[in-house]
Design a protein around this motif. Structure first.
Motif, PDB file in Angstrom:
ATOM      1  N   LEU A   1      -6.074   3.475  -5.989  1.00  0.00           N
ATOM      2  CA  LEU A   1      -7.231   3.267  -5.121  1.00  0.00           C
ATOM      3  C   LEU A   1      -7.992   4.552  -4.878  1.00  0.00           C
ATOM      4  O   LEU A   1      -9.215   4.597  -4.957  1.00  0.00           O
TER       5      LEU A   1
ATOM      6  N   LEU B   1       0.878  -1.174   0.000  1.00  0.00           N
ATOM      7  CA  LEU B   1       0.000   0.000   0.000  1.00  0.00           C
ATOM      8  C   LEU B   1       0.911   1.219   0.000  1.00  0.00           C
ATOM      9  O   LEU B   1       1.743   1.376   0.897  1.00  0.00           O
TER      10      LEU B   1
ATOM     11  N   LYS C   1     -12.039  -1.196  -5.025  1.00  0.00           N
ATOM     12  CA  LYS C   1     -11.971   0.269  -4.930  1.00  0.00           C
ATOM     13  C   LYS C   1     -13.291   0.858  -4.447  1.00  0.00           C
ATOM     14  O   LYS C   1     -13.765   1.870  -4.959  1.00  0.00           O
TER      15      LYS C   1
ATOM     16  N   THR D   1      -1.966   0.671  -4.834  1.00  0.00           N
ATOM     17  CA  THR D   1      -1.540  -0.663  -4.409  1.00  0.00           C
ATOM     18  C   THR D   1      -0.563  -1.202  -5.450  1.00  0.00           C
ATOM     19  O   THR D   1      -0.690  -0.916  -6.646  1.00  0.00           O
TER      20      THR D   1
ATOM     21  N   THR E   1      -3.432   5.707   6.910  1.00  0.00           N
ATOM     22  CA  THR E   1      -3.861   4.535   6.144  1.00  0.00           C
ATOM     23  C   THR E   1      -3.162   3.327   6.751  1.00  0.00           C
ATOM     24  O   THR E   1      -1.948   3.340   6.946  1.00  0.00           O
TER      25      THR E   1
ATOM     26  N   SER F   1      -3.270  -1.113   6.805  1.00  0.00           N
ATOM     27  CA  SER F   1      -3.868  -2.387   6.421  1.00  0.00           C
ATOM     28  C   SER F   1      -4.383  -3.089   7.671  1.00  0.00           C
ATOM     29  O   SER F   1      -3.836  -2.941   8.760  1.00  0.00           O
TER      30      SER F   1
ATOM     31  N   SER G   1      -7.920  -7.852   2.024  1.00  0.00           N
ATOM     32  CA  SER G   1      -7.835  -6.768   1.035  1.00  0.00           C
ATOM     33  C   SER G   1      -8.445  -5.450   1.505  1.00  0.00           C
ATOM     34  O   SER G   1      -8.655  -4.556   0.703  1.00  0.00           O
TER      35      SER G   1
ATOM     36  N   GLY H   1      -9.421  -2.751  -1.204  1.00  0.00           N
ATOM     37  CA  GLY H   1      -8.294  -2.478  -2.081  1.00  0.00           C
ATOM     38  C   GLY H   1      -8.383  -3.130  -3.441  1.00  0.00           C
ATOM     39  O   GLY H   1      -7.585  -2.820  -4.317  1.00  0.00           O
TER      40      GLY H   1
END
Length: 594
Positions: A422, A398, A463, A408, A436, A438, A444, A460
């Motif tokens: 994204l 990311l 979108k 990504t 941001t 994960s 995802s 991800g």
């Protein structure tokens, strides 16, 4: 709190949420809330998900993550903790690293419902030589610590060996003293001090090596050559800055000192020539990789104690990873086999420590904006192609640009790299992504918090915004430009601080009532299809190679497997070069005719 948050109203926030729901986004229900201590600046969660640690204006506290009951606290007047980390050292024993608002780093232990101060890292002995800790990180398990120290404009990195086993014995001694019938509750245990494993300074070219012509350095000395090139590049960058700004050049100055360093602990991984020389234990770091601002090189140092007879000798890197452009940001995969570097000119280079070569070099489409930060998404979809005899897992990154655009990257050895936009560059500064992250247990998906206080989970792959995370209308996300939050991976829960909305205060002088808000992802019907089981251990199954010959054989086999893909890339590159040369020739002909 940002100006966007201050100007917003509960009605406008609810209206925005309704609009988002109509456009397809759903709202994740809040699971609960708990009042926080005054000025809670930072949160951290232990790897096993059992405890939360909180740093605030009077010290720190440890809470039970499931009941949110305070298990212990360590308080001191006029001490404000601004950074905190927590790691499990042993059963019912946890280490905590903190930095306060004066730049002092400390190591604490939480053991049997008590918090003990084990060590002060940078004790101020001389007011004229006051050292400030810029960052302090513990390795998982608490075997090592790394502190970036600044003193009088000079920055260096100190890596400490933490005497975990000795501390455990001393903590048991302290616990036994408090359980004695005549004990007053105060214990008098002197904990063992930290020991410096290595002290790393910005690399310098050895005396006698001229910087005016770095390419004249003997190329047989790989390390010296790249150091010379790197220092020469930084010198030219500073001179360009000098001429562009019209400033005065300081006498005798040839290059600008690095402003900061970034480090990552590395687990055992068969690679030549560094890791194979170290004694390895599962889960125990064997090296630390470091890069300095303005540098093109990533350095790797083995975690070995300095010789007693030569304590002041500066360590030399065991491995150097050279790059064509300046390093702007970095990330390390959970297994630490892969190191991703975000370079100038929108390049992403992923190094493979096992083969000692780049896994992939990807040119990002965001050439108009510098890369800002990146992270691995370790639990992304994995290729199911079993045709390869030596399968290579795809890596997923990311990448956030300074413009606010989010991309990504999916890449791997012998596979076509894929980049996907994204989130486009926000038109409004309030939509800029402040955070941001994960979410390892959600396939995802990643969490995004914007400067305007909006918080949501983004898919991800598709979108799309999966769901919004909205606080009660009486509260706003605290400091949305730098939100105070932590993820509990084991309990699949998000903890985030919210402050009382100004419109709901009885008076403007009233202190904001901060709350810890809890979002439980596991219980949500919206997220059931995305929930996956995160790996219990960062260890990765790798082939065991003892000799340099076997490691080279692995590298050659990987190269053979990727030959078709590399040939396609070479053909495409030559085609682009021919088209560019043809266009340049046409422009030259038109210019000559005119």
């Amino acid at each position: 709190m940002s100006s966007h948050a201050r100007k917003s109203t509960p009605e406008s926030e609810m209206e925005a949420a309704c609009k988002a729901q109509k456009s397809g986004g759903e709202t994740l229900e809040l699971c609960g809330a708990k009042q926080l201590p005054e000025s809670t600046n930072c949160l951290a969660c232990s790897e096993d998900g059992t405890y939360l640690s909180l740093g605030h204006s009077r010290g720190l506290s440890v809470w039970c993550a499931s009941s949110l009951i305070c298990a212990a606290d360590w308080l001191e007047d006029r001490l404000e903790i601004t950074s905190i980390q927590m790691t499990r050292m042993a059963e019912r024993a946890y280490l905590l690293s903190t930095i306060d608002d004066m730049g002092v780093a400390r190591v604490f232990a939480y053991h049997y419902d008590s918090i003990h101060l084990l060590s002060v890292v940078n004790i101020m002995e001389d007011i004229n030589k006051r050292s400030i800790c810029l960052s302090f990180e513990l390795s998982e398990g608490g075997h090592y610590g790394a502190a970036s120290i600044s003193c009088n404009g000079v920055v260096w990195l100190e890596v400490y060996h933490l005497p975990s086993e000795t501390w455990l014995k001393e903590l048991e001694m302290a616990a036994s003293q408090t359980q004695e019938p005549n004990s007053s509750g105060d214990v008098d245990v002197k904990f063992s001090p930290l020991s410096v494993a290595t002290k790393i300074k910005p690399p310098k070219v050895p005396a006698g090596m001229g910087l005016n012509s770095p390419h004249e350095v003997q190329t047989t000395d790989f390390l010296i050559h790249y150091l010379a090139v790197d220092v020469d590049t930084r010198s030219r960058q500073w001179e360009e800055h000098f001429f562009n700004t019209g400033g005065e050049k300081t006498k005798g100055r040839t290059s600008e000192s690095p402003k900061h360093c970034t480090q990552h602990f590395l687990l055992p991984c068969i690679q030549f020539p560094g890791d194979s020389k170290a004694e390895t234990q599962p889960g125990l770091p064997v090296a630390v990789c470091v890069w300095w601002s303005g540098s093109h090189n990533l350095f790797q140092y083995l975690l070995q104690k300095a010789p007693k007879n030569k304590p002041d000798v500066e360590p030399m890197p065991d491995v150097l990873w050279p790059n064509a452009k300046e390093i702007l940001c970095s990330a390390v995969s959970r297994c630490t086999r892969y190191i991703a570097l975000g370079l100038d000119n929108a390049l992403v280079c992923v190094w493979d420590r096992q083969s000692g070569s780049p896994l992939s070099i990807v040119s990002m489409p965001a050439t108009e904006s510098a890369l800002f930060r990146m992270q691995f998404v370790d639990d992304g979809p994995v290729s199911t192609d079993d045709s390869q005899t030596l399968p290579e897992a795809e890596v997923h990154l990311l990448v956030v640009c300074k413009s606010g655009a989010i991309h990504t990257v999916t890449t791997g050895r012998g596979t076509q790299s894929c980049t996907m936009l994204l989130t486009e560059r926000p038109k409004d500064s309030g939509d800029f992504p402040a955070t941001t992250a994960s979410v390892p247990f959600l396939q995802s998906l990643f969490l995004e918090v914007q400067r305007n206080g909006k918080m949501f989970l983004q898919d991800g792959i598709n979108k799309t915004t999966v769901c919004l995370l909205i606080l009660p209308k009486t509260h706003l996300i605290a400091t949305p430009c730098n939100p105070v939050y932590t993820l509990n991976i084991k309990q699949q829960t998000l903890f985030i601080r919210g402050d009382q909305h100004p419109s709901y205060r009885e008076s403007s002088e009233e202190d904001s009532q901060s709350q810890l808000f809890i979002f439980c992802f596991e219980k949500s019907d919206i997220l059931k299809q995305y929930i996956v089981s995160p790996p219990d251990s960062p260890q990765q199954k790798t082939l065991s190679f003892v000799t340099l010959e076997e490691t080279c054989n692995l590298y050659l086999q990987q190269r053979a497997l990727s030959v078709d893909e590399r040939n396609k890339a070479i053909t495409q590159t030559w085609k682009q070069l021919q088209e560019t040369a043809k266009m340049a020739q046409q422009r030259h002909s038109r210019a000559a005719d005119s």
